[in-house]
Design an enzyme around this catalytic site. Sequence first.
Site, mmCIF file in Angstrom:
data_model
loop_
_atom_site.group_PDB
_atom_site.id
_atom_site.type_symbol
_atom_site.label_atom_id
_atom_site.label_comp_id
_atom_site.label_asym_id
_atom_site.label_seq_id
_atom_site.Cartn_x
_atom_site.Cartn_y
_atom_site.Cartn_z
ATOM 1 N N CYS A 145 0.862 -1.176 0.000
ATOM 2 C CA CYS A 145 0.000 0.000 0.000
ATOM 3 C C CYS A 145 0.900 1.228 0.000
ATOM 4 O O CYS A 145 1.675 1.428 0.945
ATOM 5 C CB CYS A 145 -0.877 -0.029 1.250
ATOM 6 S SG CYS A 145 -1.852 1.458 1.495
ATOM 7 N N CYS A 204 -0.807 3.665 -6.597
ATOM 8 C CA CYS A 204 -1.702 3.025 -5.616
ATOM 9 C C CYS A 204 -1.877 1.597 -6.113
ATOM 10 O O CYS A 204 -2.089 1.369 -7.310
ATOM 11 C CB CYS A 204 -3.047 3.759 -5.574
ATOM 12 S SG CYS A 204 -4.354 2.884 -4.679
#
Length: 277
Positions: free
Chosen positions: A79, A193
């Site tokens: 992440c 992302c």
Amino acid sequence: MSQQKLKLKRILFFDSGVGGLSICQAVKKINPDVEPVYLFDNECFPYGEKSESFLISRVRAILDAAVKKFELSGIIVACNTASTVALPDLRDHIKLPIIGVVPAIKPAAALSKKKIIALLATPGTINRKYTQELIRNYASDCKVILIGSAKLARIAENRLTCGNVDETEVAGVLSEITELPDSERPDVIVLGCTHYPFVADVIHKILPDCQLVDSGIAIGKRVDSLFAGETMLPVEVDKIEHKAFYLGELQNYDDRFKMFEHFGFTSLSRFSLDDAI
Ligand code: DGL
């Protein structure tokens, strides 16, 4: 039958949602001997606009509990939003190899012929000091267009869970680029992302002339080099377990489970931070 002798590496993939599966896929492609434990913080998804102090303490609490519960060889913080803020704290406190996923600014700058790149990421990742430093260190010869989207991770999450994606919503996120004249558009876009590779085809349809770069392959190679030379254990590749865990309550459990099955996982269970203590 793939009775290959391989070393078994049990690695925790952590994300706020399903985005880390893009990293898991890339890692498994190069390292079929990895036994993935996938853990996602659905309770606090999305991370994109959470404060830095919240993310540092939340991610530490979860990973501390995960280290107690699973016998891990390493952790991938799959992440960008969490990695760009929590890695120093995690590395100070957890004595296991920790690999972070951060925006692929360096390869994007090297690839760009126009010397115009765009970074598409959550608002948190866009605003981080860490990201500014990456740009200063590796893309000082490029114009970097920063697009912080609070929506795109959710669009990708919904697509994986329910199968549908609203292309006009994705086009809205990209309007900062599509509204530019051709000469000012980037030729490379960083998918900053881990959710975004799951909508890469839609982004490509809207911006066919842009090359999309993500961090998956680099993380796969990093895992390969980090664990190179470890003791070999006999293991059948197709017997390696794939377990996934969520926190709190999970909406649409059946759809989620089917989706995880599609990625080769055989179980999806609740993980409680208290269980591990
Ligand atoms: N997948 C996460 C990332 O790479 C973020 C998604 C979210 O906003 O929670 O940044």
